[in-house]
Design an enzyme around this catalytic site. Sequence first.
Site, PDB file in Angstrom:
ATOM      1  CD  GLU A 466    -110.648  30.840   1.993  1.00  0.00           C
ATOM      2  OE1 GLU A 466    -111.583  29.787   1.870  1.00  0.00           O
ATOM      3  OE2 GLU A 466    -110.916  32.079   1.799  1.00  0.00           O
ATOM      4  CD  GLU A 737    -113.408  32.788  -4.423  1.00  0.00           C
ATOM      5  OE1 GLU A 737    -113.912  32.228  -3.427  1.00  0.00           O
ATOM      6  OE2 GLU A 737    -112.631  33.938  -4.496  1.00  0.00           O
TER       7      GLU A 737
END
Length: 883
Positions: A466, A737
């Site tokens: 990502e 996260e």
Amino acid sequence: MLTVTGVRCEYMKNPIGIDVRRPRISWKLKSDQRAVLQSAYRIQVAEDGRFQTIVWDSGKVQSAQSVHVELDGLEVRSRRRYHYRVMVWNRDETNSGWSDPAFWETGLLNADEWKAQWIGTPLDVIAMDSGQSPMMRKAFTVEGTVKQATIYASALGLYELEINGRRVGDYYFTPGWTSYNYRLQIQAYEVTELLRQGDNAVGALLGKGWFSGRLAWEGRRNIYGDRSALLVQLHILFEDGKEMVVMSDGSWKTAGSPVLMSEIYDGETYDARLEQPGWSSPGFEDGQWKAVEIIPHSTEILIAQENEPVRKMEEIKPIALIKTPRGETVLDMGQNMVGWLRFSVTGEAGHEAVIHHAEVLDQEGNFYTDNLRSAKQEIRYIAKGGEKVTFEPHFTFHGFRYVRLTGFDEQVDLDDFTGIVLHSDMAPAGSFRCSDALVNQLQHNIEWGMKGNFLDVPTDCPQRDERLGWTGDAQMFIRTAAFLKNVAPFFTKWLRDLKTDQTGDGGVPHVIPHILNDKAHSSAAWGDASVICPWTLYLIYGDKRILEEQYDSMKAWVSYIRNQGDNEFLWNTGFHYGDWLGLDSKPDTYVGATDKDFIATAFYLYSVSLLRKTAAVLNKADDVRIYGELYRNIQAAFTEEFVTPSGRMSVPTQTAQVLALMFGLLDGKAKERAIGKLAELIEESSYHLTTGFVGTPYLNHVLSANGLHDVACKLLFREDYPSWLYQVKKGATTVWEHWDGIKEDGSFWSNRMNSFNHYAYGAIGDWLYRCIAGIDTDEEEAGYKRIIIRPQPPEGLTWAEGRLETMYGEIRCYWKKLQQGNMEMQAAVPPNTTAEIWLPGARPETATESGQSLEQSAGITKIESRETGIVLNAGSGEYRFLW
């Protein structure tokens, strides 16, 4: 004594190759006196360092401005070095004398000055589907004594330059990542010392990088193009005034390199048997090399380097060698870091040494890579045989704490391994520390989360497939980031890409630079980065130019929202991420329980409020009126849609109360009920949060601003899940996260989306600095021209200290609880600023400053008693308060 220090041009010290046609100068003042204010300045610009050839002189200007002073009327020319110096006067007409001289150097300001051609490697040398990096070289002769030499370079892909066998500059991942179809950066390097009389050579190694390498989880390649290419122009000025230009053209030669594959996500394969010693030096035999191919590509899109380059910033040595339950050999670096490993290896020709990178070990203590998804994070080195060799990769980076070794000596020597930390070289700004070791580790984690994710663009994570510039994450963290580093050039560059990638109707892509599908744009709280980020830069740095540059983009975003749906005052259509990763989400979903229309309308109003403020700063009276009216209409529509007649909000979540209170959506009874509801919801969850990406950055701010500071502090000090300190107790060295990325039993939340270096929840740092350390700026005099020092000491801490280097100098606030309920506070206010200083719980009759009563203290101009303590107006200087 009054002196001028820290002179800068466009935030930078002695920049070269810039293309700013109206450069701005900033400086700081230093004085041993209190209440120092500048009354006038003078700036001189010269073509020589001795200031014998003055090309611009402001004369004595009666002004207190010392930040972003524009050199009106100066016409800059390409490839010129401009020397400048600054003199100031204070209110007593004391003169500082001239500052130490500084300079800036312009680059190629016009596209037609580029005579070089884009060059690539023919497909019969390196096939289209090959991952191999090409090498290119050019030999040339220098006849005469070189006075100054500057090389300008860019690439389609990534590049590294060498001259006469030595690396050019210390930048990495050049030319950086921009919206390549419209904006491509040039780097400028002074290379005078690398040249010599007679034979010389310049060489380049190219990589795919973001331009044509694999990007995002869909496995796409060649997003911007399928051919790597180089653009180089070397300007050599001789002592006799003659000039010589060496440029990329058809005379260059090319060959394949030992780099067989180098990708952002997957790592690098390097075959040392293919090395060609001396390839970038004169005298190298390149008869087997082929002629380059001219690649058609525009030079109209070229821009100078805008933000600080990526550099090697730190080195980390491994702290342990682990033999895992599976029998694998693993290094523990002791810190989740971003960069690569420099390692030494021996082996016979053809021997392979392989390293893999991971953030964590699993609950059994084994090397864990499932959360990387398809990213390999692998370095494969093929030896050529002979003595021990030390190696570093070229065009890849990894997010890791642990390194698995394969093909190394059985007796591993830790001295053979060094972690190289890479990130954009932003100037340090602030720090925070306190009496609680766990909170200090949280601060450490926030800072390292920023280091790992501010690699040319503000990425969401640095390890999996990502690593994209997610707009939501960026706007949530930008205020915290500005306390840690000077992020003005970094975000200025990124916002210019945002403006470039904005859709025709004003929509904002989810990631910048935009590389996802055409529909991936315009989620509430994500697209609002187009308004929130410019405004934040103005608040922190007093930079009106960023507002001027982004104003049309900001207006376009608000217009986009207004044109959605059938009610121009509500946003109740389209795709939204909602309260991403909120803990009150339904099973098997990533989206929290807060109604998406509620969130969208709240951010609609917030962006309109900031746009109205921006219009006021830029003296756009008509727009102030227009957006003021729009604000009131949205607020009324929100109340009708989401608030009952009795003042109860229809969305009963923590995030809903937080957004409504933070953005000023409620008044009177409705506001009081929201405050009470928020307190009730937090108490019901045993003083835990349930907020996700949208609500968390504002949660503690709202609590502290609405009489619930004690509740905010309880949230901070929680050590069980979910909390910031839960991660710390689980051994985190960066911010995660997910609140439960690693569960209590050591198992993982998920392998699909579980980054252990994801800065969004690190936005709690903003509250630590502004509320606990108490350092803030007044919006009316932004950029810390007018400072607010208002610490709110909590139960659980005996002392705390915050420091922040601003455009005017360092602000400091240190407080300490003494015996019998007394307090000490030290405050530093930089010259040419004033401050509003709060002494919590103090009384005028007992408070002292440096052993004197407050009335006798030099620099203090106003003393006001409040229910919560004393509020002082103070000039610059260092103060020590006791009460």
